[in-house]
Design a protein around this motif. Structure first.
Motif, mmCIF file in Angstrom:
data_model
loop_
_atom_site.group_PDB
_atom_site.id
_atom_site.type_symbol
_atom_site.label_atom_id
_atom_site.label_comp_id
_atom_site.label_asym_id
_atom_site.label_seq_id
_atom_site.Cartn_x
_atom_site.Cartn_y
_atom_site.Cartn_z
ATOM 1 N N ILE A 2 1.937 15.237 14.147
ATOM 2 C CA ILE A 2 2.631 14.268 13.293
ATOM 3 C C ILE A 2 2.142 12.856 13.601
ATOM 4 N N HIS A 3 1.935 12.546 14.888
ATOM 5 C CA HIS A 3 1.469 11.210 15.260
ATOM 6 C C HIS A 3 0.085 10.927 14.711
ATOM 7 N N ALA A 4 -0.775 11.943 14.696
ATOM 8 C CA ALA A 4 -2.138 11.759 14.188
ATOM 9 C C ALA A 4 -2.117 11.502 12.684
ATOM 10 N N ILE A 5 -1.352 12.297 11.955
ATOM 11 C CA ILE A 5 -1.271 12.123 10.500
ATOM 12 C C ILE A 5 -0.611 10.783 10.174
ATOM 13 N N LEU A 6 0.415 10.430 10.940
ATOM 14 C CA LEU A 6 1.070 9.140 10.745
ATOM 15 C C LEU A 6 0.079 7.999 10.993
ATOM 16 N N SER A 7 -0.774 8.143 11.994
ATOM 17 C CA SER A 7 -1.785 7.116 12.272
ATOM 18 C C SER A 7 -2.761 6.970 11.109
ATOM 19 N N LEU A 8 -3.171 8.102 10.539
ATOM 20 C CA LEU A 8 -4.068 8.063 9.382
ATOM 21 C C LEU A 8 -3.422 7.316 8.212
ATOM 22 N N PHE A 9 -2.198 7.699 7.900
ATOM 23 C CA PHE A 9 -1.507 7.065 6.775
ATOM 24 C C PHE A 9 -1.206 5.592 7.048
ATOM 25 N N LEU A 10 -0.888 5.264 8.294
ATOM 26 C CA LEU A 10 -0.605 3.873 8.639
ATOM 27 C C LEU A 10 -1.851 3.008 8.466
ATOM 28 N N CYS A 11 -3.006 3.526 8.897
ATOM 29 C CA CYS A 11 -4.247 2.763 8.720
ATOM 30 C C CYS A 11 -4.575 2.584 7.241
ATOM 31 N N PRO A 25 -12.613 -7.719 -1.934
ATOM 32 C CA PRO A 25 -13.357 -6.837 -2.840
ATOM 33 C C PRO A 25 -13.764 -5.541 -2.131
ATOM 34 N N LEU A 26 -12.810 -4.895 -1.496
ATOM 35 C CA LEU A 26 -13.040 -3.701 -0.693
ATOM 36 C C LEU A 26 -11.887 -2.745 -0.938
ATOM 37 N N PRO A 27 -12.165 -1.476 -1.168
ATOM 38 C CA PRO A 27 -11.053 -0.534 -1.359
ATOM 39 C C PRO A 27 -10.179 -0.456 -0.105
ATOM 40 N N GLY A 28 -8.888 -0.344 -0.308
ATOM 41 C CA GLY A 28 -7.948 -0.262 0.806
ATOM 42 C C GLY A 28 -8.243 0.874 1.774
ATOM 43 N N PRO A 29 -8.531 2.089 1.276
ATOM 44 C CA PRO A 29 -8.841 3.178 2.211
ATOM 45 C C PRO A 29 -10.084 2.918 3.067
ATOM 46 N N VAL A 30 -11.048 2.182 2.533
ATOM 47 C CA VAL A 30 -12.244 1.859 3.321
ATOM 48 C C VAL A 30 -11.867 0.903 4.453
ATOM 49 N N LEU A 31 -11.065 -0.113 4.147
ATOM 50 C CA LEU A 31 -10.602 -1.023 5.187
ATOM 51 C C LEU A 31 -9.731 -0.274 6.193
ATOM 52 N N GLY A 32 -8.923 0.650 5.704
ATOM 53 C CA GLY A 32 -8.110 1.477 6.598
ATOM 54 C C GLY A 32 -8.972 2.316 7.526
ATOM 55 N N MET A 33 -10.087 2.826 7.010
ATOM 56 C CA MET A 33 -11.003 3.609 7.833
ATOM 57 C C MET A 33 -11.632 2.721 8.909
ATOM 58 N N ILE A 34 -11.949 1.489 8.565
ATOM 59 C CA ILE A 34 -12.498 0.551 9.548
ATOM 60 C C ILE A 34 -11.451 0.256 10.618
ATOM 61 N N LEU A 35 -10.198 0.075 10.198
ATOM 62 C CA LEU A 35 -9.122 -0.153 11.160
ATOM 63 C C LEU A 35 -8.942 1.050 12.079
ATOM 64 N N MET A 36 -9.049 2.265 11.518
ATOM 65 C CA MET A 36 -8.931 3.480 12.333
ATOM 66 C C MET A 36 -10.077 3.554 13.340
ATOM 67 N N LEU A 37 -11.280 3.208 12.893
ATOM 68 C CA LEU A 37 -12.431 3.218 13.789
ATOM 69 C C LEU A 37 -12.219 2.249 14.954
ATOM 70 N N LEU A 38 -11.724 1.066 14.653
ATOM 71 C CA LEU A 38 -11.442 0.087 15.710
ATOM 72 C C LEU A 38 -10.349 0.599 16.651
ATOM 73 N N ALA A 39 -9.315 1.194 16.089
ATOM 74 C CA ALA A 39 -8.239 1.738 16.920
ATOM 75 C C ALA A 39 -8.763 2.846 17.829
ATOM 76 N N LEU A 40 -9.609 3.721 17.290
ATOM 77 C CA LEU A 40 -10.171 4.801 18.102
ATOM 78 C C LEU A 40 -11.073 4.257 19.199
ATOM 79 N N ARG A 41 -11.757 3.158 18.899
ATOM 80 C CA ARG A 41 -12.676 2.557 19.874
ATOM 81 C C ARG A 41 -11.915 1.916 21.027
ATOM 82 N N PHE A 42 -10.808 1.265 20.726
ATOM 83 C CA PHE A 42 -10.106 0.500 21.748
ATOM 84 C C PHE A 42 -8.881 1.209 22.338
ATOM 85 N N ILE A 43 -8.492 2.339 21.762
ATOM 86 C CA ILE A 43 -7.365 3.119 22.296
ATOM 87 C C ILE A 43 -7.858 4.560 22.514
#
Length: 117
Positions: A2-11, A25-43
């Motif tokens: 649940i935490h993993a899916i919640l993290s995906l949806f939150l990003c 001028p960037l789709p929201g899911p693409v920016l969310g994917m970048i945020l997820m990548l940063l979160a995975l890198r630093f956490i």
């Protein structure tokens, strides 16, 4: 799980909110994917939590193409007049994707010193 899916949806939600708020001028899911990548890198703990869910999604990735295939079949009559352009786009993008992958592979192999001589 649940935490993993919640993290995906939150990003994705954060990405959507940021793109709409800042009028980017960037789709929201693409920016969310970048945020997820940063979160995975630093956490690092997040990567451990996400791994089983990500493997499950990737294991069933082919199912995500079913809606697109149904959409194409449902609108085949409208697409008929644009068949040459569609085929050119498919072939061209495939060639470019393969070339980009090969170039990336060669560059990474050179950086890591794994280049066959």
């Amino acid at each position: 799980m649940i935490h993993a899916i919640l993290s995906l949806f939150l990003c994705q939600l954060l990405g959507e909110a940021l793109t709409r708020t800042l009028n980017l001028p960037l789709p929201g899911p693409v920016l969310g994917m970048i945020l997820m990548l940063l979160a995975l890198r630093f956490i690092p703990k997040l990567a451990e939590i996400m791994r089983p869910v990500a493997q499950g999604i990737l294991g069933h990735l082919s199912l995500l193409f079913v809606p697109a295939g149904v959409g194409v079949v449902g609108h085949i009559s409208q697409l008929g007049g644009q068949a040459i352009g569609i085929m050119a786009a498919i072939v061209g993008s495939t060639v470019l994707a393969i070339a980009a992958g090969a170039i990336t592979f060669a560059v990474v192999a050179k950086w890591t010193g794994n280049m066959d001589e």
